[in-house]
Design a protein around this motif. Structure first.
Motif, PDB file in Angstrom:
ATOM      1  N   ALA A  12      22.331   8.488   8.766  1.00  0.00           N
ATOM      2  CA  ALA A  12      21.222   9.252   8.540  1.00  0.00           C
ATOM      3  C   ALA A  12      20.454   9.863   9.493  1.00  0.00           C
ATOM      4  N   ILE A  14      17.045  11.018  11.516  1.00  0.00           N
ATOM      5  CA  ILE A  14      15.885  10.644  11.261  1.00  0.00           C
ATOM      6  C   ILE A  14      14.947  11.708  10.901  1.00  0.00           C
ATOM      7  N   VAL A  15      14.509  12.128   9.909  1.00  0.00           N
ATOM      8  CA  VAL A  15      13.554  13.249   9.239  1.00  0.00           C
ATOM      9  C   VAL A  15      12.346  12.620   8.885  1.00  0.00           C
ATOM     10  N   ASN A  23      15.649  10.183   4.927  1.00  0.00           N
ATOM     11  CA  ASN A  23      16.716  10.548   5.928  1.00  0.00           C
ATOM     12  C   ASN A  23      18.076  10.386   5.219  1.00  0.00           C
TER      13      ASN A  23
END
Length: 209
Positions: A12, A14-15, A23
Motif C-alpha cells: 500500500a 501511503i496516501v 492506503n
C-alpha cells in the motif's frame, strides 16, 4: 455467477498516514489498473467493480460485466449515469463509516478515453459540436489515449489513477480527498452508486450482501 470475485495483495502506498484503509484502497486502484488494465492491453471494455477489504491487506474485487449495466449501443459513461440517476443523492454531511466492516468499501470504474491540450483552442467545427454536448477529443489532432480508474469509497473519498498510453506506470491524483463538487458524469455516478450501496440499496446483480 454474474460477478467475478478476485483477491489481490498489494503493497500500500501511503496516501494517508492516519488511515491504513485509505492506503490499501489506493494500492488496490493502482494494482487494478496495472493487472486488469495495462497487462491485458489497450482497447478493452470498461470495468465496473466493487472492493471489499479482507484481513491481511487483502482486497476482494467483484467485477460486473457490461451486459449487467450497459445496454447494447450505449456509451458506458452514459449507461453509468442512467444507472445512478434514480439513486438517492449524496448528502453534504456524511458520518464516517469503517471500511473494514463494510461489504462494499469502494466502487470503481476503469475506462479508456482521449485527452487533449486544454490550452489549445478547438477548431471551430469541433467547438460547435462540443457546445452541443458531443464528445470530440478523439477527433483532435495531437490527442492522447488514457486509461483512468476512478473510485469512491464509502466515506466519499476519491481515488483517481491515470495512465497515458506508453507510460511506465499510472499516476494517482489527490488520493483520499473528500469528494465535493463531483463534476462530470462518471465522478457523480460513481459517488451516488457508492452511497446507495452504503445505505443498503441493491444496485447491481451479485453485489456483495
Amino acid at each position: 455467477m454474474s460477478t467475478e470475485p478476485k483477491s489481490f495483495h498489494f503493497s500500500a502506498p501511503i496516501v494517508s498516514p492516519d488511515d491504513p484503509h485509505a492506503n490499501t484502497i489506493a494500492a488496490a486502484i493502482v494494482g487494478i489498473e496495472d493487472q486488469l488494465g495495462e497487462r491485458r492491453g489497450w482497447d478493452r471494455p470498461t470495468q465496473l467493480f466493487t472492493l471489499r477489504l479482507l484481513p491481511g491487506d487483502l482486497v476482494e474485487t467483484a467485477l460486473y460485466p457490461q451486459h449487467l449495466w450497459c445496454p447494447g449501443g450505449f456509451n458506458p459513461a452514459d449507461a453509468l449515469d442512467k444507472l445512478a440517476a434514480p439513486l438517492p443523492p449524496v448528502p453534504d454531511l456524511l458520518p464516517p463509516a469503517d471500511a473494514a466492516q463494510a461489504t462494499v468499501c469502494a466502487v470503481g470504474f476503469m475506462f479508456e478515453g482521449w485527452t487533449r491540450d486544454s490550452t489549445v483552442a478547438l477548431p471551430p467545427h469541433l467547438a460547435r459540436r462540443a457546445q452541443r454536448g458531443e464528445r470530440v477529443n478523439h477527433l483532435v489532432s495531437g490527442r492522447r489515449e488514457i486509461r483512468i480508474v476512478h473510485a469512491v469509497d464509502l466515506n466519499q473519498r476519491v481515488f483517481h489513477a491515470v495512465r497515458t498510453r506508453g507510460e511506465a506506470q499510472s499516476r494517482m491524483k489527490n488520493a483520499g480527498l473528500r469528494s465535493t463538487a463531483k463534476e462530470g458524469i462518471i465522478p457523480a455516478a460513481v459517488a451516488r452508486i457508492m452511497h446507495a450501496m452504503r445505505c443498503g440499496h441493491r444496485v447491481l446483480p451479485g453485489q456483495p450482501a
